[in-house]
Scaffold this motif. Structure first.
Motif, PDB file in Angstrom:
ATOM      1  N   ARG A 143       0.824  -1.210   0.000  1.00 16.09           N
ATOM      2  CA  ARG A 143       0.000   0.000   0.000  1.00 16.09           C
ATOM      3  C   ARG A 143       0.863   1.267   0.000  1.00 16.09           C
ATOM      4  NH1 ARG A 143      -2.591  -4.215   2.163  1.00 16.09           N
ATOM      5  NH2 ARG A 143      -4.853  -4.344   1.822  1.00 16.09           N
ATOM      6  N   GLY A 144       2.160   1.097  -0.263  1.00 16.69           N
ATOM      7  CA  GLY A 144       3.057   2.241  -0.368  1.00 16.69           C
ATOM      8  C   GLY A 144       4.034   2.315   0.785  1.00 16.69           C
ATOM      9  N   ARG A 145       4.904   3.297   0.717  1.00 16.58           N
ATOM     10  CA  ARG A 145       5.907   3.523   1.761  1.00 16.58           C
ATOM     11  C   ARG A 145       5.653   4.867   2.431  1.00 16.58           C
ATOM     12  NH1 ARG A 145      10.311  -0.354   1.903  1.00 16.58           N
ATOM     13  NH2 ARG A 145       9.751  -1.926   0.350  1.00 16.58           N
ATOM     14  N   GLY A 146       6.100   4.978   3.675  1.00 16.29           N
ATOM     15  CA  GLY A 146       6.050   6.257   4.379  1.00 16.29           C
ATOM     16  C   GLY A 146       4.719   6.609   5.012  1.00 16.29           C
ATOM     17  N   TRP A 147       3.756   5.702   4.951  1.00 12.64           N
ATOM     18  CA  TRP A 147       2.423   6.033   5.464  1.00 12.64           C
ATOM     19  C   TRP A 147       2.117   5.383   6.805  1.00 12.64           C
ATOM     20  CZ3 TRP A 147      -1.624   2.494   6.325  1.00 12.64           C
ATOM     21  CH2 TRP A 147      -1.374   1.186   5.878  1.00 12.64           C
ATOM     22  N   VAL A 148       3.019   4.524   7.279  1.00 13.53           N
ATOM     23  CA  VAL A 148       2.646   3.697   8.424  1.00 13.53           C
ATOM     24  C   VAL A 148       3.852   3.455   9.320  1.00 13.53           C
ATOM     25  CG1 VAL A 148       3.143   1.473   7.312  1.00 13.53           C
ATOM     26  CG2 VAL A 148       1.309   1.619   9.022  1.00 13.53           C
ATOM     27  N   HIS A 149       3.567   3.189  10.590  1.00 12.60           N
ATOM     28  CA  HIS A 149       4.590   2.872  11.585  1.00 12.60           C
ATOM     29  C   HIS A 149       4.034   1.743  12.442  1.00 12.60           C
ATOM     30  CE1 HIS A 149       6.940   3.327  15.312  1.00 12.60           C
ATOM     31  NE2 HIS A 149       7.886   3.838  14.554  1.00 12.60           N
ATOM     32  N   VAL A 150       4.825   0.719  12.706  1.00 12.88           N
ATOM     33  CA  VAL A 150       4.362  -0.423  13.503  1.00 12.88           C
ATOM     34  C   VAL A 150       4.864  -0.295  14.936  1.00 12.88           C
ATOM     35  CG1 VAL A 150       4.416  -2.935  13.787  1.00 12.88           C
ATOM     36  CG2 VAL A 150       4.241  -1.937  11.490  1.00 12.88           C
ATOM     37  N   ASN A 151       3.953  -0.487  15.876  1.00 14.42           N
ATOM     38  CA  ASN A 151       4.285  -0.494  17.304  1.00 14.42           C
ATOM     39  C   ASN A 151       4.041  -1.879  17.876  1.00 14.42           C
ATOM     40  OD1 ASN A 151       5.078   2.203  17.925  1.00 14.42           O
ATOM     41  ND2 ASN A 151       2.934   2.841  17.764  1.00 14.42           N
ATOM     42  N   PRO A 152       5.044  -2.763  17.894  1.00 14.71           N
ATOM     43  CA  PRO A 152       4.867  -4.019  18.618  1.00 14.71           C
ATOM     44  C   PRO A 152       4.785  -3.735  20.122  1.00 14.71           C
ATOM     45  CG  PRO A 152       6.715  -4.139  17.069  1.00 14.71           C
ATOM     46  CD  PRO A 152       6.341  -2.699  17.215  1.00 14.71           C
ATOM     47  N   ILE A 153       3.850  -4.411  20.788  1.00 12.27           N
ATOM     48  CA  ILE A 153       3.623  -4.198  22.216  1.00 12.27           C
ATOM     49  C   ILE A 153       3.882  -5.511  22.943  1.00 12.27           C
ATOM     50  CG2 ILE A 153       1.963  -3.435  23.961  1.00 12.27           C
ATOM     51  CD1 ILE A 153       0.308  -2.269  21.564  1.00 12.27           C
ATOM     52  N   PRO A 154       4.910  -5.588  23.788  1.00 10.62           N
ATOM     53  CA  PRO A 154       5.104  -6.814  24.562  1.00 10.62           C
ATOM     54  C   PRO A 154       3.891  -7.052  25.460  1.00 10.62           C
ATOM     55  CG  PRO A 154       7.043  -5.389  24.668  1.00 10.62           C
ATOM     56  CD  PRO A 154       5.928  -4.582  24.058  1.00 10.62           C
ATOM     57  N   LEU A 155       3.220  -8.174  25.262  1.00 15.38           N
ATOM     58  CA  LEU A 155       2.048  -8.473  26.078  1.00 15.38           C
ATOM     59  C   LEU A 155       2.471  -8.606  27.530  1.00 15.38           C
ATOM     60  CD1 LEU A 155      -1.037  -9.251  25.442  1.00 15.38           C
ATOM     61  CD2 LEU A 155      -0.339 -11.524  26.152  1.00 15.38           C
ATOM     62  N   ASN A 156       1.606  -8.187  28.437  1.00 18.92           N
ATOM     63  CA  ASN A 156       1.926  -8.290  29.850  1.00 18.92           C
ATOM     64  C   ASN A 156       1.852  -9.747  30.284  1.00 18.92           C
ATOM     65  OD1 ASN A 156       2.102  -5.360  30.473  1.00 18.92           O
ATOM     66  ND2 ASN A 156       0.056  -5.439  29.604  1.00 18.92           N
ATOM     67  N   PRO A 157       2.972 -10.315  30.768  1.00 18.83           N
ATOM     68  CA  PRO A 157       3.037 -11.759  31.000  1.00 18.83           C
ATOM     69  C   PRO A 157       2.177 -12.229  32.163  1.00 18.83           C
ATOM     70  CG  PRO A 157       5.034 -10.684  31.770  1.00 18.83           C
ATOM     71  CD  PRO A 157       4.235  -9.638  31.061  1.00 18.83           C
ATOM     72  N   THR A 158       1.557 -13.374  31.970  1.00 14.99           N
ATOM     73  CA  THR A 158       0.805 -14.049  33.017  1.00 14.99           C
ATOM     74  C   THR A 158       1.351 -15.472  33.125  1.00 14.99           C
ATOM     75  OG1 THR A 158      -1.159 -12.773  32.438  1.00 14.99           O
ATOM     76  CG2 THR A 158      -1.493 -14.724  33.813  1.00 14.99           C
ATOM     77  N   PRO A 159       1.968 -15.818  34.247  1.00 17.75           N
ATOM     78  CA  PRO A 159       2.586 -17.148  34.355  1.00 17.75           C
ATOM     79  C   PRO A 159       1.590 -18.272  34.081  1.00 17.75           C
ATOM     80  CG  PRO A 159       3.246 -15.753  36.192  1.00 17.75           C
ATOM     81  CD  PRO A 159       2.164 -15.010  35.461  1.00 17.75           C
ATOM     82  N   GLY A 160       1.977 -19.205  33.221  1.00 17.15           N
ATOM     83  CA  GLY A 160       1.137 -20.362  32.936  1.00 17.15           C
ATOM     84  C   GLY A 160       0.022 -20.117  31.955  1.00 17.15           C
ATOM     85  N   SER A 161      -0.136 -18.878  31.490  1.00 21.27           N
ATOM     86  CA  SER A 161      -1.229 -18.558  30.576  1.00 21.27           C
ATOM     87  C   SER A 161      -0.775 -18.710  29.136  1.00 21.27           C
ATOM     88  CB  SER A 161      -1.693 -17.127  30.817  1.00 21.27           C
ATOM     89  OG  SER A 161      -2.603 -16.700  29.813  1.00 21.27           O
TER      90      SER A 161
END
Length: 399
Positions: A336-354
């Motif tokens: 869809r082109g260049r320069g129009w978007v920015h990705v924000n990966p978000i580390p999910l908040n960890p839940t032990p055993g989930s």
């Protein structure tokens, strides 16, 4: 939890834990777009346009300029206390303030973390509904994450807010009042302290509609609230539209509508998966509007506003953090082109055993590397408030 074992890549499928998703008559996750019928909150100054405020004041038999005085106290001094408004006639002052600045949010509780630089507020609305907002100090800015609905009707299996469904839409003034109350707390010195050499004004500079609710499902009130935020003081809060981020899980018709509003807010699409097979399960609204439709609407937003779009992507271990998904995401964005978007990966908040837990550092690094190598601007989101359940996806408003 079910797993696909036919490939060497471990694939965990989304599933709720400790609660059951509401389903519609056809057995699909229930989506609530309309607000349930409940008693409306009292009409507040922030629900009215500047012209409507003057008319309301005149209906009370007072000169129209009193509207500007009230607005100055509320939007500039962040007060609803009649004792602070000595420029108003003492006779009838309390009644006037009670009529136009009725209490909307009652603070139930606040929690602090990040050495006092993050505060999560729990508010009770007039009808007992509970909502939350999170105030965060960063170098050079103060950000408030606000709610637009009590609960949420989008029914995403990983999000605490959606577990109870949608209670109701918030009013324009209830949305705005979260900012006014945060500014009041800042003025009282309640959010940590300025760092040495910092010149940031002690008021909220950035808004993210990433609290409780799907903002575009409460479209009219959210847009009116944004217009009040950016209106010059004292008619509004005098904020910059560029400091306001409106996030959505992908309500395509509303995205197109927002693009036509001529308000240059930052638009964020909570994507979380680039393939429809996974996103159908992860984000139930994908059953209405598919990944490509949402991305087309996001690109159209950029074309209409010139504002770069953010793609929010919560990295979940063995569920959506595979390298091939990073490559597919990059392929779809670059198509869809260049320069129009920015990705924000978000580390999910960890839940032990989930099954809902953060990606391993190596997987996170590889995901980001593949996006960057494909020429997609990518920045890991700095999340705040994990210790107080104030981070992304954690707002549940438990009393």
């Amino acid at each position: 939890m079910t797993e696909i074992t036919s490939t060497p890549v471990r694939q965990v499928r989304p599933a709720t834990e400790g609660w059951s998703q509401k389903l519609d008559a056809e057995g699909r996750p229930l989506l609530q777009f309309g607000s349930p019928k409940r008693g409306k909150p009292p009409v507040h100054l922030a629900d009215l346009t500047a012209a409507e405020r003057v008319e309301r004041i005149k209906e009370l038999g007072l000169p129209g300029f009193r509207a500007k005085q009230l607005a100055t106290h509320y939007f500039t001094h962040y007060t609803s206390d009649p004792d602070d408004m000595t420029d108003l006639p003492a006779a009838g002052r309390e009644e006037l303030v009670a009529g136009l600045l009725p209490p909307l949010l009652t603070e139930v509780r606040r929690l602090e973390t990040d050495r006092g630089d993050t505060i999560k507020f729990l508010w009770r609305l007039h009808d007992g509904a509970l909502v939350e907002s999170v105030l965060m100090r960063y170098p050079g800015r103060i950000t408030l994450c606000i709610s637009s609905q009590a609960g949420c009707g989008m029914n995403c299996p990983f999000c605490a807010t959606g577990q109870a469904g949608l209670t109701r839409n918030m009013s324009t003034a209830e949305i705005v009042d979260q900012i006014v109350r945060a500014n009041r707390a800042l003025a009282a010195g309640e959010l940590g302290g300025k760092k040495r050499g910092e010149t940031t004004p002690e008021r909220v500079s950035n808004i993210v509609f990433m609290g409780m609710g799907e903002p575009l499902a409460n479209y009219a009130r959210v847009v009116q609230a944004v217009r009040t935020m950016i209106a010059p003081q004292p008619e509004g809060l005098g904020m910059s539209a560029r400091g306001i981020t409106v996030s959505t899980v992908g309500l395509v018709p509303a995205i197109k509508k927002l693009a036509a509003e001529d308000i240059p807010v930052t638009f964020a699409l909570s994507l979380h998966a680039p393939d429809d097979q996974l996103r159908d399960e992860l984000i139930p609204v994908n059953s209405r509007w598919k990944v490509d439709e949402a991305l087309d609407a996001a690109r159209a937003y950029f074309d209409a506003t010139g504002r770069r779009v953010s793609i929010e992507y919560a990295l979940i271990k063995d569920m959506n953090d595979h390298g091939w998904r990073a490559e597919l995401l990059a392929e779809k964005l670059n198509a869809r082109g260049r320069g129009w978007v920015h990705v924000n990966p978000i580390p999910l908040n960890p839940t032990p055993g989930s099954i809902w837990t953060a990606s391993e550092p190596a997987a996170q690094a590889e995901f980001v590397r593949r996006l960057v190598d494909a020429g997609v601007p990518t920045t890991i989101r700095d999340t705040r408030g994990k210790e107080i359940d104030g981070a992304c996806g954690q707002l549940a408003a438990a009393d």
